[in-house]
Design an enzyme around this catalytic site. Structure first.
Site, PDB file in Angstrom:
ATOM      1  N   CYS A 192       0.807  -1.219   0.000  1.00  7.47           N
ATOM      2  CA  CYS A 192       0.000   0.000   0.000  1.00  7.47           C
ATOM      3  C   CYS A 192       0.841   1.270   0.000  1.00  7.47           C
ATOM      4  CB  CYS A 192      -0.981  -0.008   1.167  1.00  7.47           C
ATOM      5  SG  CYS A 192      -0.221  -0.109   2.806  1.00  7.47           S
ATOM      6  N   HIS A 217      -1.901   0.857   7.187  1.00  6.07           N
ATOM      7  CA  HIS A 217      -2.444   0.736   5.831  1.00  6.07           C
ATOM      8  C   HIS A 217      -2.818   2.127   5.330  1.00  6.07           C
ATOM      9  CE1 HIS A 217      -4.064  -1.524   2.479  1.00  6.07           C
ATOM     10  NE2 HIS A 217      -5.190  -0.847   2.565  1.00  6.07           N
ATOM     11  N   HIS A 269      -6.173   1.130  -3.060  1.00  4.09           N
ATOM     12  CA  HIS A 269      -5.144   0.647  -2.132  1.00  4.09           C
ATOM     13  C   HIS A 269      -4.673  -0.718  -2.583  1.00  4.09           C
ATOM     14  CE1 HIS A 269      -7.863  -2.234   0.086  1.00  4.09           C
ATOM     15  NE2 HIS A 269      -8.722  -1.533  -0.634  1.00  4.09           N
TER      16      HIS A 269
END
Length: 186
Positions: A91, A145, A157
């Site tokens: 990510c 994340h 993502h």
């Protein structure tokens, strides 16, 4: 009969392993396909969700370019500590490369440091190209994340299970793990 049982056990083992993958975990239910986004674009996805997309109109050109570049990463497989479009990425690697290519801004390499680098913004001020942060790891208080907002509710993502995808931030998993929004300084 034994063969069917063996296939069933292998399927269960594979499903269990896939569900317990570490790192940038992702919700599996809310992801839109690349083809859906290409056919109808962002507008169709927003209309389908019944959401007002007031924050994605009249964006600076760089924001539109950020979103366009992020879309070119769709389908890239997940790869821990990787950052190559079409090959493999995690990510923060994807976000770092998108921003560096479009704006020239070099972001830190991990999602927690990227959050610290950004200016915190409120939901009402979020626009396409801003970042969203989540705590998907073992520590519920630590950002692990990151994604790029493409409209009021969807973000791109890198999912450990599906690679780079578009997900709906209003899904329960993302609400539960949400840490905040950020805007990369100029």
């Amino acid at each position: 009969m034994k063969r069917k049982i063996l296939h069933f056990l292998i399927l269960i083992a594979f499903a269990t392993m896939s569900a317990s993958m570490p790192s940038c975990r992702s919700a599996k239910k809310s992801e839109s396909s690349f083809y859906e986004m290409q056919k109808g674009g962002d507008r169709k996805a927003r209309r389908k969700n019944g959401k007002n997309d007031k924050n994605v109109n009249n964006l600076p050109k760089s924001n539109n370019k950020i979103v366009k570049e992020a879309y070119t990463w769709l389908g890239t497989p997940y790869g821990y500590a990787k950052a190559e479009k079409g090959i493999a990425c995690d990510c923060s690697g994807m976000v770092m490369n998108v921003y560096e290519k479009i704006t020239g801004v070099k972001l830190p390499r991990n999602s927690a440091m990227q959050q610290d680098f950004c200016k915190k913004i409120k939901k009402k001020d979020v626009r396409a190209g801003d970042l969203c942060f989540f705590a998907t790891g073992k520590d519920p208080d630590r950002t692990s994340h990151v994604g790029i907002m493409v409209d009021d509710n969807n973000f791109i993502h890198s999912s450990t299970s599906k690679g780079v995808v578009v997900s709906d931030i209003t899904q329960p998993y993302w609400i539960k793990t949400f840490m905040g929004f950020g805007r990369v300084p100029d």
